[in-house]
Design a protein around this motif. Sequence first.
Motif: not given
Length: 670
Positions: A371-373, A386-389, A399-402
């Motif tokens: 997600i960061t990339a 990608l987050f929705e998947r 917290d890292v994902t968000f």
Amino acid sequence: MDRSCLCILGFSSKLNIRHTLAKYFFCTVTSKIASKVSEEFTNLCSKGHIKEAFERFKSEIFSDPPLFSNLIKSCIPQKSLSLGKQLHSLIITSGCSSDKFVSNHLLNMYSKIGELQTALTLFDHMPIRNIMSCNILINGYVQSGDLESAQKVFDEMPERNVATWNAMVASLIQFEFNEQGLGLFSEMHELNFLPDEFTLGSVLRGCAGLRSLHAGRQVHAYVMKCGLEFNLVVGSSLSHMYMKSGSLEEGEKVIKLMPIRNVVAWNTLIAGKAQNGYSEVVLDQYNMMKMAGFRPDKITFVSVISSCSELATLGQGQQIHAEAIKAGASSVVAVISSLISMYSKCGCLEDSIKAFLECEQEDLVLWSAMITAYGFHGQGDKAIKLFERMEQEELEANDVTFLSLLYACSHCGLKEKGMEFFDLMLNKYGLKPKLEHYTCVVDLLGRSGCLEEAEAMIRSMPIKADAIIWKTLLSACKIHKNADRAKRVADEVIRLYPQESAPYVLLSNIHASAKRWQDVSEVRKAMRDRKIKKEPGISWLEVKNQVYQFCIGDKSHPKSMEIDLYLKELTSEMKLRGYVPDTAAVLHDMDNEEKEYNLTHHSEKLAIAFGLMNTPSGVPIRIMKNLRVCSDCHVAIKYISEIKNREIIVRDASRFHHFKNGRCSCGDYW
């Protein structure tokens, strides 16, 4: 056996001598056979051949119940719960369940396989428990993330040993309760328990977590008193503590004084250099480690690949990726995550995607890295998809994902979506935002022109603001030419970091954009008075595994005259196609001709010219810059990409820009 000895023992007749000798040799042979049987049994168990070991040595196992422990231990690496339960049944039916040695091994097996509830049931029904039983239960609770229950078992123990204290100290530090961990160590010392290498290793990790050099040095003195300074575990932990606390020199000294080094010691040194920003030194240390005959492991590769990310040296990164594959470390989640980041930061998003897709494990760290990339390369929509998947796969975002999502939204102008994710983080996932999350939201609001809302968030958030969040707002003030707010915000940064050049430079630039030259002079005078120097713009690129560096107006390169001529011709061609130098981007009071010369010799333009001159046609050019790309260079590189039919990838201090066919991937949003 000496005959005189036999006589002394009372064996005077020849018959007695023969009988005793026969008995002696029989015992020796029997012992050797038993030893061979034990060795074969242990060997089968260590290789995981549990059923074969049981069938071949059934009679020996039932006559000597502690042998069940070898079979039980073999279930743990395989996480074979079904075989473990079968063995448990056999132990009960054979009447060996009252053996506390065997029961403790069963308890350990259930705990380590993750069957904590079964372990608790067994613990409650054990007729005899000892300290070891409680120690196993503490570790089981910690493994399952239940520190509170582990603490309860520890508190209720009538008797403890060093292993008990080690388990609890290590647990507190593992969960980042570093001060409590150090407090428990002090209590252990007061009760006259002698710490061992594992206790001291945990305590030093606690000092590292607190970045407390004072506490770390006190522990170091105690280590020397115990004579453990050359112990490999303690020595590596000492070095890690110093490096994590910012004293790289002391950490390096500890490693150099160690008479023997192992892979852990090398990894500590390499990781310390990487964490303190000495990326080039990391690559040197990595080569020295291999020359010394040590094989890099997954921890080594994470540090070295991360250093390639910081240097953006794609060639070296690819070489180390190949070495990780050869070493069998390329399937490790931490290594794959580092590879995703490295390829992304080197401008190869496709290779990041490939590394992500090749991993069979559905790991949260990898999804967050990807997600960061996407966000770094201006592909916010793909980051959101990608987050929705990820949610569909029922992977619990953290917290890292968000942070990755908010970063992606802020770099793509997705204000509404970003604010939705911030609310989702708070209300659905119940996660407490950290300062980094607030900084991303301030960036999101600031870039969108909501300067008042962004400032209000900083002043009302429950966390103390740092210089970075104020600088983020200051950059937004520059974008939207809000000089009055910029002055107020710059004062906040200067108050926190009076020697930082960024707030002065940004404020000076804002005044210069408005042609307020008197204000510019005042800011620059303040910089001179305080001996603050502006960070120079530097750009670099890698050609044939060699890194070339350029700064504005650079004449130091051997081919500077050829580069200058090439740029002059290129600028003329760009002007024929409609390029007009943005002299307003030169924030100095000088004439237009001087301004044009200044713009032509910005570091990124010099690096691009060198790249075009020294790479084959059609090969993408990858440029890295320590500061943000200026507006004129951004426009100019679009023209260059079209004229030369080249993809030009520029990584600046903020994000990636992919220039192709006269367009940029950022959509002019940076």
